[in-house]
Write an enzyme that holds these catalytic residues in place. Sequence first.
Site, PDB file in Angstrom:
ATOM      1  N   TYR A 157      44.798  32.214  50.854  1.00  0.00           N
ATOM      2  CA  TYR A 157      44.098  31.169  50.092  1.00  0.00           C
ATOM      3  C   TYR A 157      44.364  29.773  50.666  1.00  0.00           C
ATOM      4  O   TYR A 157      44.225  28.781  49.939  1.00  0.00           O
ATOM      5  CB  TYR A 157      44.506  31.220  48.623  1.00  0.00           C
ATOM      6  CG  TYR A 157      43.790  32.303  47.828  1.00  0.00           C
ATOM      7  CD1 TYR A 157      42.415  32.246  47.608  1.00  0.00           C
ATOM      8  CD2 TYR A 157      44.477  33.378  47.288  1.00  0.00           C
ATOM      9  CE1 TYR A 157      41.751  33.219  46.880  1.00  0.00           C
ATOM     10  CE2 TYR A 157      43.822  34.364  46.548  1.00  0.00           C
ATOM     11  CZ  TYR A 157      42.457  34.271  46.350  1.00  0.00           C
ATOM     12  OH  TYR A 157      41.795  35.234  45.623  1.00  0.00           O
ATOM     13  N   PHE A 172      45.067  24.016  41.261  1.00  0.00           N
ATOM     14  CA  PHE A 172      45.346  25.355  40.740  1.00  0.00           C
ATOM     15  C   PHE A 172      45.989  26.283  41.779  1.00  0.00           C
ATOM     16  O   PHE A 172      46.215  27.463  41.510  1.00  0.00           O
ATOM     17  CB  PHE A 172      44.060  26.000  40.197  1.00  0.00           C
ATOM     18  CG  PHE A 172      42.933  26.096  41.207  1.00  0.00           C
ATOM     19  CD1 PHE A 172      42.870  27.144  42.113  1.00  0.00           C
ATOM     20  CD2 PHE A 172      41.934  25.139  41.238  1.00  0.00           C
ATOM     21  CE1 PHE A 172      41.845  27.235  43.035  1.00  0.00           C
ATOM     22  CE2 PHE A 172      40.897  25.223  42.160  1.00  0.00           C
ATOM     23  CZ  PHE A 172      40.856  26.283  43.070  1.00  0.00           C
ATOM     24  N   ARG A 219      28.989  39.448  45.715  1.00  0.00           N
ATOM     25  CA  ARG A 219      29.120  38.217  44.914  1.00  0.00           C
ATOM     26  C   ARG A 219      28.288  38.333  43.634  1.00  0.00           C
ATOM     27  O   ARG A 219      28.699  37.868  42.569  1.00  0.00           O
ATOM     28  CB  ARG A 219      28.664  36.992  45.722  1.00  0.00           C
ATOM     29  CG  ARG A 219      29.490  36.662  46.953  1.00  0.00           C
ATOM     30  CD  ARG A 219      30.866  36.135  46.674  1.00  0.00           C
ATOM     31  NE  ARG A 219      30.898  35.006  45.777  1.00  0.00           N
ATOM     32  CZ  ARG A 219      32.015  34.306  45.491  1.00  0.00           C
ATOM     33  NH1 ARG A 219      33.178  34.640  46.058  1.00  0.00           N
ATOM     34  NH2 ARG A 219      31.983  33.305  44.659  1.00  0.00           N
ATOM     35  N   THR A 250      32.825  32.587  38.921  1.00  0.00           N
ATOM     36  CA  THR A 250      34.290  32.484  39.011  1.00  0.00           C
ATOM     37  C   THR A 250      34.946  32.459  37.628  1.00  0.00           C
ATOM     38  O   THR A 250      35.949  33.120  37.394  1.00  0.00           O
ATOM     39  CB  THR A 250      34.670  31.200  39.786  1.00  0.00           C
ATOM     40  OG1 THR A 250      33.986  31.208  41.044  1.00  0.00           O
ATOM     41  CG2 THR A 250      36.162  31.107  40.019  1.00  0.00           C
ATOM     42  N   ARG A 284      33.096  40.396  36.332  1.00  0.00           N
ATOM     43  CA  ARG A 284      33.942  39.405  35.650  1.00  0.00           C
ATOM     44  C   ARG A 284      33.602  39.297  34.172  1.00  0.00           C
ATOM     45  O   ARG A 284      34.503  39.123  33.337  1.00  0.00           O
ATOM     46  CB  ARG A 284      33.846  38.062  36.369  1.00  0.00           C
ATOM     47  CG  ARG A 284      34.699  38.048  37.650  1.00  0.00           C
ATOM     48  CD  ARG A 284      34.408  36.877  38.524  1.00  0.00           C
ATOM     49  NE  ARG A 284      35.436  36.682  39.558  1.00  0.00           N
ATOM     50  CZ  ARG A 284      35.269  35.889  40.614  1.00  0.00           C
ATOM     51  NH1 ARG A 284      34.127  35.223  40.775  1.00  0.00           N
ATOM     52  NH2 ARG A 284      36.227  35.755  41.501  1.00  0.00           N
ATOM     53  N   GLU A 338      38.792  37.715  56.570  1.00  0.00           N
ATOM     54  CA  GLU A 338      39.532  38.337  55.465  1.00  0.00           C
ATOM     55  C   GLU A 338      39.761  39.829  55.715  1.00  0.00           C
ATOM     56  O   GLU A 338      40.819  40.373  55.377  1.00  0.00           O
ATOM     57  CB  GLU A 338      38.790  38.104  54.147  1.00  0.00           C
ATOM     58  CG  GLU A 338      38.784  36.626  53.751  1.00  0.00           C
ATOM     59  CD  GLU A 338      38.092  36.358  52.418  1.00  0.00           C
ATOM     60  OE1 GLU A 338      37.515  37.290  51.824  1.00  0.00           O
ATOM     61  OE2 GLU A 338      38.146  35.197  51.975  1.00  0.00           O
TER      62      GLU A 338
END
Length: 137
Positions: free
Chosen positions: A49, A57, A85, A91, A102, A126
């Site tokens: 990250y 955050f 996505r 998010t 989510r 990634e």
Amino acid sequence: MEQTLSIIKPDAVAKNVVGQILSRFEAAGLRIAATKKTRLSRVDAEAFYAIHAERPFFKDLVDFMISGPVVVTVLEGEDAMAKNRELMGATNPAEAAPGTIRADFADSIDANAVHGSDSVENAEIEINFFFAQREIY
Ligand code: GDP
């Protein structure tokens, strides 16, 4: 065929919904090219990250990502990055569309069930972060 990286985060692994989440990828026509359960070290999570290092955050994000095991998966298929996505939802789970991962499995913006690469370029980086080429089929 396009590839993208998914992480089922510690909250969703703890809830025992790994299979339900992987099923959604398959139901949407994505294939699992590689998958494994692992636990990130602090150094791993900070590196993964790094793009968010200056955000307020960042520490909460890293603390959360190392709080328990995760399941990392290479998804493959047409438009795999965008498709993943879409399946994930926004998010913040409070803003995630009904029926998204989510909306159905996440509790908060920190404990938001899944990570997904946000570009094809980042997906490659990634995937290489977690998998050797010989582990991807
Ligand atoms: P994603 O691509 O939808 O996962 O979102 P980002 O790449 O923007 O952020 C990475 C992760 O950081 C998100 O999945 C959240 O868990 C966390 N995050 C992003 N924005 C915030 C925020 O404003 N507050 C907090 N606490 N966490 C955030």
